[in-house]
Scaffold this motif. Structure first.
Motif, mmCIF file in Angstrom:
data_model
loop_
_atom_site.group_PDB
_atom_site.id
_atom_site.type_symbol
_atom_site.label_atom_id
_atom_site.label_comp_id
_atom_site.label_asym_id
_atom_site.label_seq_id
_atom_site.Cartn_x
_atom_site.Cartn_y
_atom_site.Cartn_z
ATOM 1 N N THR A 1 16.506 -18.246 -2.796
ATOM 2 C CA THR A 1 15.792 -18.066 -4.064
ATOM 3 C C THR A 1 15.677 -19.418 -4.746
ATOM 4 O O THR A 1 16.694 -20.050 -5.048
ATOM 5 C CB THR A 1 16.531 -17.079 -4.981
ATOM 6 O OG1 THR A 1 16.663 -15.818 -4.314
ATOM 7 C CG2 THR A 1 15.759 -16.878 -6.279
ATOM 8 N N SER B 1 20.993 -19.397 -4.543
ATOM 9 C CA SER B 1 19.962 -19.203 -5.577
ATOM 10 C C SER B 1 20.002 -20.385 -6.532
ATOM 11 O O SER B 1 21.071 -20.741 -7.039
ATOM 12 C CB SER B 1 20.211 -17.899 -6.335
ATOM 13 O OG SER B 1 19.282 -17.756 -7.398
ATOM 14 N N SER C 1 25.101 -19.263 -7.013
ATOM 15 C CA SER C 1 23.941 -19.132 -7.902
ATOM 16 C C SER C 1 24.076 -20.141 -9.038
ATOM 17 O O SER C 1 25.124 -20.206 -9.693
ATOM 18 C CB SER C 1 23.854 -17.707 -8.463
ATOM 19 O OG SER C 1 22.776 -17.608 -9.389
ATOM 20 N N THR D 1 17.797 -22.237 -9.854
ATOM 21 C CA THR D 1 16.738 -22.265 -10.857
ATOM 22 C C THR D 1 16.878 -23.561 -11.647
ATOM 23 O O THR D 1 17.930 -23.812 -12.251
ATOM 24 C CB THR D 1 16.835 -21.067 -11.809
ATOM 25 O OG1 THR D 1 16.701 -19.854 -11.063
ATOM 26 C CG2 THR D 1 15.728 -21.126 -12.856
#
Length: 636
Positions: free
Chosen positions: A477, A450, A423, A452
């Motif tokens: 994600t 994941s 992540s 972002t």
């Protein structure tokens, strides 16, 4: 009599009189005949009048009958008009009932699906509970067996320790007999790391205390030092066990004395024996006794040192359990407390989750941090800032010198974490972390799940997304929405959405948006990512019913969460999403007046925005959207 009939009768009577006068003139009848003729004419006129009256009455009857029929037809028409109106009202009412029934059916279907999911969860819980009960029963049976063995071993050790203490007492009281048989019998050392050996050692110490007097200064243990602080004299401590003399005033001339010397207090790998006794132990496997001068010194393993070592290990284990819950700043602070805390705080096992936010950061610090990141699973970089701007440094020079300033350190951290990183979140780090960070991720973190990445200065483009998709195939994600106001608004477009759909067909959660994204790109994303369950749309243009139909045409069947963040959406579009996405559980609409109108202070704009919000709020009265739709209005 009607005027038409009167004219007809008068014209006929005039014709009859004219014919009669013409006949009389031709025949030359006298005046008596004229009277008879007039009487005849009057009779004819009466007959004609009577016939006309009969005809007139028949016509009047016909007119009345026709008038009655007309009135009946008018009344029938009015009745049919009323029935038609009632039928239309009934049809409208039935249509409303059908709509309500459809909504209730959708609500019941949604509730049935939730109940089914709850039932499946309950069944899973029951299965897990059964499995837990079976495992607990097996563990209990195993624990009983281990406890029985432990008790038996403990009794055996206690008996052996009592025998050894008795032999030791006999040897102390009979030195010549001991010296004669010491080499034959010896004193064997017992190794154990469990609580059994510690307890047997305590038993032996307690029984030995009944025979001997200890000459020892008490030590105090502290939690910070790991249980290793005490009274040290010249970095040595000794335990003296005297068999013939009591008290400190008796002197050190007793020929019988057990002495234990420890020489390194700060070492992690410390020994319980002196150098000579350790050599003897390595050669024979037993504790030997060395005679130096007139005195005989016995180097005996003491249980207190074993207890200190075990206490230190337990402390480190406890610190590991606690430090795994600390944040990055707290770990860095804890490493400065003492040596034990430093060794635990620098272990990679406690650096599985790293969060750096709201601070000025340098690449050198990240390089130092990378030494402990070989087991890092989660990395969060939020709102990081570069060094302060110099007094004589211009703004352009400052931006050029700090651009990508953290990427070297980030590369070291990503390289150290490798496949353990699952992540990664990089947001609000303008200029110091660019889209090159995603290239580094694609090179070093192939097991990432994941991601972002949100930036206003360097949003992700199609080339970077393609490289990331080639390196990290397991991402489920992905949130790469550009921050607003974006300096490059056209960089993230429909082509990026199409690339995302091709690179990650198993994508489950996505956060996209931007002014350059539209229904075409979202339709491609929904068509390629069939398992998409969460979708966030940020700062896009208004979505109407046609756009919603295009997006939902070939996908979004598994969608259960839909968020419109600063994205205008119509009520019909929300109704379409609700009707097509059967698994939808949450629809979040977060809006502000600036999303619709540039002039937020205009009264007309405020009125129109209030009407839009009221239309959206009215959707919450529908049964299918009452528990699903959430509306949040941001005040300017």
């Amino acid at each position: 009599m009607s005027p038409v009939l009167a004219v007809a009768v008068s014209s006929r009577a005039a014709e009859a009189e004219a014919d009669a006068g013409h006949t009389v003139a031709q025949l030359g009848v006298p005046w008596l005949g004229r009277l008879a003729l007039e009487a005849r004419l009057q009779q004819l006129a009466l007959e004609v009048q009577e016939r006309v009256s009969l005809k007139l009455e028949a016509l009047q009857d016909e007119v009345k009958r026709r008038s009655a029929e007309v009135r009946r037809a008018r009344r029938e028409s009015e009745r049919m008009h009323r029935e038609k109106h009632q039928a239309e009202e009934r049809a409208a009412e039935l249509e409303r009932q059908v709509d309500i029934s459809v909504e209730m059916l959708a609500g019941l279907r949604y509730e049935l699906r939730e109940r089914d999911e709850q039932l499946q969860r309950k069944q899973q819980e029951v299965c897990e509970l059964d499995r837990f009960v079976r495992d607990t029963a097996l563990q209990e049976a195993s624990a009983k067996i281990r406890l029985q063995r432990f008790i038996e071993d403990l009794l055996e050790r206690a008996e052996r320790a009592e025998t050894q203490l008795q032999n030791l007492h006999d040897d102390v009281t009979s030195p010549h007999r001991y010296l004669a048989g010491s080499r034959a019998s010896g004193y064997q050392r017992s190794y154990s790391v469990s609580g059994m050996s510690r307890r047997s050692s305590h038993v032996s110490d307690y029984r030995a205390a009944q025979y001997y007097r200890f000459e020892r200064r008490p030590r105090t243990l502290s939690v910070g030092s790991g249980g290793c602080e005490g009274h040290w004299d010249g970095r040595q401590y000794q335990h003296v066990l005297c068999g013939a003399v009591e008290g400190p005033d008796s002197g050190s001339q007793s020929p019988w004395m057990i002495q234990h010397t420890h020489t390194d207090a700060d070492s992690d790998n410390w020994s319980l024996y002196t150098t000579e006794s350790l050599d003897d132990t390595q050669h024979t496997g037993y504790r030997t006794y060395s005679h130096t001068g007139p005195d005989l010194h016995w180097c005996v393993n003491r249980s207190s040192e074993s207890a200190v070592c075990s206490e230190r290990l337990r402390l480190k284990a406890a610190l590991f359990c606690v430090f795994t819950y600390l944040d990055t700043r707290s770990l860095l602070t804890a490493a400065e407390v003492c040596k034990d805390w430093h060794s635990v705080a620098r272990h990679p096992a406690v650096w599985t989750r790293i969060t750096l936010e709201n601070a000025r950061m340098s690449s050198k610090f990240l390089m130092t941090l990378s030494q402990w990141c070989c087991q890092t699973q989660s990395l969060v970089l939020h709102n990081l800032k570069p060094r302060s701007r110099g007094k004589k440094e211009s703004k352009d020079e400052y931006l050029r010198s700090t651009r990508g300033g953290l990427e070297a350190g980030l590369e070291a951290v990503l390289k150290a974490a490798g496949r353990s990183l699952i992540s990664l979140s990089v947001s609000h780090c303008p200029n110091i972390l660019t889209d090159r960070s995603l290239w580094l991720v694609s090179c070093h973190c192939r097991a990432l799940q994941s991601l972002t990445y949100r930036s206003a200065s360097d949003p992700a483009g199609q080339e970077v997304i393609w490289a990331l998709g080639a390196g990290c195939r397991n991402i489920t994600t992905l949130r790469i929405t550009p921050l607003q106001p974006c300096l490059q608004p056209g960089r993230f477009s429909n082509r990026c959405l199409q690339t995302i759909g091709r690179c990650w067909p198993n994508l489950c959660r996505a956060g996209v948006g931007g002014a350059s994204c539209g229904a075409q790109g979202l339709a491609s994303l929904a068509r390629n990512c069939m398992n998409l369950c969460e979708l966030e749309l940020h700062h896009m243009n208004e979505l109407n019913q046609e756009a919603a139909a295009e997006i939902c045409r070939d996908g979004l069947q598994q969608l259960h969460t839909l968020s419109f963040i600063s994205t205008p959406v119509t009520a019909k579009a929300i109704l379409h999403f609700s009707s097509v996405c059967v698994s939808l559980k949450c629809v979040l609409v977060q809006l502000s007046i600036s999303d619709y109108f540039e002039d937020a202070d205009n009264e007309e704009a405020k009125r129109l925005f209030e009407e839009i919000i009221n239309n959206l709020q009215a959707l919450r009265k529908r049964p299918a959207l009452s528990d699903v739709l959430q509306i949040r209005v941001e005040k300017p």
